[in-house]
Design an enzyme around this catalytic site. Structure first.
Site, PDB file in Angstrom:
ATOM      1  N   HIS A  15       0.851  -1.205   0.000  1.00 29.51           N
ATOM      2  CA  HIS A  15       0.000   0.000   0.000  1.00 29.51           C
ATOM      3  C   HIS A  15       0.878   1.242   0.000  1.00 29.51           C
ATOM      4  CE1 HIS A  15      -0.030   1.881   4.219  1.00 29.51           C
ATOM      5  NE2 HIS A  15       0.994   1.055   4.180  1.00 29.51           N
ATOM      6  N   CYS A  24       5.916   6.387   3.845  1.00 30.97           N
ATOM      7  CA  CYS A  24       4.598   5.723   3.742  1.00 30.97           C
ATOM      8  C   CYS A  24       3.821   6.185   2.516  1.00 30.97           C
ATOM      9  CB  CYS A  24       3.773   5.978   4.994  1.00 30.97           C
ATOM     10  SG  CYS A  24       4.625   5.464   6.484  1.00 30.97           S
ATOM     11  N   HIS A  28       4.874   0.248  -0.505  1.00 32.16           N
ATOM     12  CA  HIS A  28       5.661  -0.629   0.363  1.00 32.16           C
ATOM     13  C   HIS A  28       4.719  -1.681   0.939  1.00 32.16           C
ATOM     14  CE1 HIS A  28       3.877   2.366   3.008  1.00 32.16           C
ATOM     15  NE2 HIS A  28       3.968   1.465   3.980  1.00 32.16           N
ATOM     16  N   HIS A  30       3.434  -4.616   4.113  1.00 33.96           N
ATOM     17  CA  HIS A  30       3.347  -5.025   5.518  1.00 33.96           C
ATOM     18  C   HIS A  30       2.774  -6.432   5.571  1.00 33.96           C
ATOM     19  CE1 HIS A  30       3.888  -0.932   7.062  1.00 33.96           C
ATOM     20  NE2 HIS A  30       3.004  -0.514   6.159  1.00 33.96           N
ATOM     21  N   HIS A  75      -1.734 -10.815  -0.462  1.00 31.18           N
ATOM     22  CA  HIS A  75      -0.943 -10.538  -1.669  1.00 31.18           C
ATOM     23  C   HIS A  75      -1.705  -9.661  -2.668  1.00 31.18           C
ATOM     24  CE1 HIS A  75       1.747 -13.411   0.148  1.00 31.18           C
ATOM     25  NE2 HIS A  75       2.669 -13.004  -0.696  1.00 31.18           N
ATOM     26  N   GLU A 117       0.012  -2.987  11.672  1.00 36.74           N
ATOM     27  CA  GLU A 117       1.058  -3.064  10.642  1.00 36.74           C
ATOM     28  C   GLU A 117       2.358  -3.574  11.229  1.00 36.74           C
ATOM     29  OE1 GLU A 117       1.623   0.904   9.241  1.00 36.74           O
ATOM     30  OE2 GLU A 117      -0.017   0.751   7.803  1.00 36.74           O
TER      31      GLU A 117
HETATM   32  N1  LIG Z   1      -2.362   6.371  12.603  1.00 33.54           N
HETATM   33  C1  LIG Z   1      -1.627   5.850  11.587  1.00 33.54           C
HETATM   34  N2  LIG Z   1      -0.405   6.310  11.337  1.00 33.54           N
HETATM   35  C2  LIG Z   1       0.319   5.773  10.332  1.00 33.54           C
HETATM   36  C3  LIG Z   1      -0.189   4.742   9.562  1.00 33.54           C
HETATM   37  C4  LIG Z   1      -1.507   4.274   9.852  1.00 33.54           C
HETATM   38  O1  LIG Z   1      -2.022   3.353   9.194  1.00 33.54           O
HETATM   39  N3  LIG Z   1      -2.193   4.850  10.848  1.00 33.54           N
HETATM   40  N4  LIG Z   1       0.565   4.180   8.586  1.00 33.54           N
HETATM   41  C5  LIG Z   1       1.762   4.569   8.325  1.00 33.54           C
HETATM   42  C6  LIG Z   1       2.524   3.862   7.232  1.00 33.54           C
HETATM   43  O2  LIG Z   1       1.773   2.839   6.647  1.00 33.54           O
HETATM   44  C7  LIG Z   1       3.899   3.285   7.571  1.00 33.54           C
HETATM   45  O3  LIG Z   1       4.217   2.191   6.731  1.00 33.54           O
HETATM   46  C8  LIG Z   1       4.058   2.818   8.949  1.00 33.54           C
HETATM   47  O4  LIG Z   1       4.990   3.663   9.465  1.00 33.54           O
HETATM   48  P1  LIG Z   1       5.711   3.465  10.824  1.00 33.54           P
HETATM   49  O5  LIG Z   1       4.749   3.330  11.947  1.00 33.54           O
HETATM   50  O6  LIG Z   1       6.675   4.539  10.862  1.00 33.54           O
HETATM   51  O7  LIG Z   1       6.354   2.024  10.669  1.00 33.54           O
HETATM   52  P2  LIG Z   1       7.749   1.533  11.110  1.00 33.54           P
HETATM   53  O8  LIG Z   1       7.599   0.085  11.403  1.00 33.54           O
HETATM   54  O9  LIG Z   1       8.749   1.872  10.061  1.00 33.54           O
HETATM   55  O10 LIG Z   1       8.020   2.313  12.458  1.00 33.54           O
HETATM   56  P3  LIG Z   1       9.361   2.945  12.998  1.00 33.54           P
HETATM   57  O11 LIG Z   1       8.915   3.662  14.233  1.00 33.54           O
HETATM   58  O12 LIG Z   1       9.854   3.871  11.935  1.00 33.54           O
HETATM   59  O13 LIG Z   1      10.259   1.806  13.263  1.00 33.54           O
HETATM   60  C9  LIG Z   1       2.363   5.681   9.039  1.00 33.54           C
HETATM   61  N5  LIG Z   1       1.552   6.226  10.067  1.00 33.54           N
HETATM   62 ZN   LIG Z   2       2.576   1.229   5.465  1.00 35.11          ZN
END
Ligand SMILES: Nc1nc2c(c(=O)[nH]1)N=C([C@H](O)[C@H](O)COP(=O)(O)OP(=O)(O)OP(=O)(O)O)CN2
Ligand SMILES: [Zn+2]
EC number: 4.-.-.-
Length: 128
Positions: A15, A24, A28, A30, A75, A117
């Site tokens: 997504h 994001c 990418h 999950h 997928h 995620e």
């Molecule tokens: N409230 C939300 N915030 C975010 C969402 C969401 O669905 N709801 N999604 C994203 C992105 O999809 C992103 O892929 C996830 O980002 P993040 O949380 O930063 O994921 P990481 O595992 O990389 O976390 P780190 O803290 O950087 O390790 C963003 N926000």
């Molecule tokens: Zn994401």
């Protein structure tokens, strides 16, 4: 409500979040974890079982783990599968799964859907 069932499963999908200023916003993937709780006052039959012995059939609740070509979300590219009124945040994926699941069930079942995620972040959707 006297009866509750809970089921948890995962699916993998790609997504991107529209206009997101950061990674994001790029395509990418999950491995999403989904937890569905279903409550009911009475047990019922299901599409697979004629007897009144279930809140809701786990098989029905777990539809989203099926391959996208078989009606699930595994997928897939979520941006292509989810209608445009749902953004692909965990919050709106939870609502999408809630809406699709509710449509597969008879009346009288109350749902709560959680989507993650990553192990540290969950979104939940339910209706009071
Ligand atoms: N409230 C939300 N915030 C975010 C969402 C969401 O669905 N709801 N999604 C994203 C992105 O999809 C992103 O892929 C996830 O980002 P993040 O949380 O930063 O994921 P990481 O595992 O990389 O976390 P780190 O803290 O950087 O390790 C963003 N926000
Ligand atoms: Zn994401």
């Amino acid at each position: 409500m006297p009866w509750k069932v809970t089921t948890e499963f995962s699916f993998s999908a790609a997504h991107c979040i529209k206009d997101y200023d950061g990674p994001c916003g790029r395509m990418h993937g999950h491995t999403y974890t989904v937890r569905i709780e279903a409550h009911a006052h009475q047990l019922q039959g299901s599409e697979f079982c004629p007897h009144s012995v279930m809140v809701a059939d786990f098989k029905t609740l777990r539809w989203a783990k099926r391959d996208v070509d078989k009606g699930g979300l595994d997928h897939c590219v979520l941006n292509d599968v989810m209608p445009p009124e749902y953004e692909t945040t965990a919050e709106m994926i939870a609502k999408f799964i809630f809406d699709r699941t509710q449509a597969k069930l008879p009346p009288g079942i109350t749902l709560k859907v959680g989507v993650s995620e990553s192990p540290n972040s969950w979104a939940e959707y339910w209706e009071d």
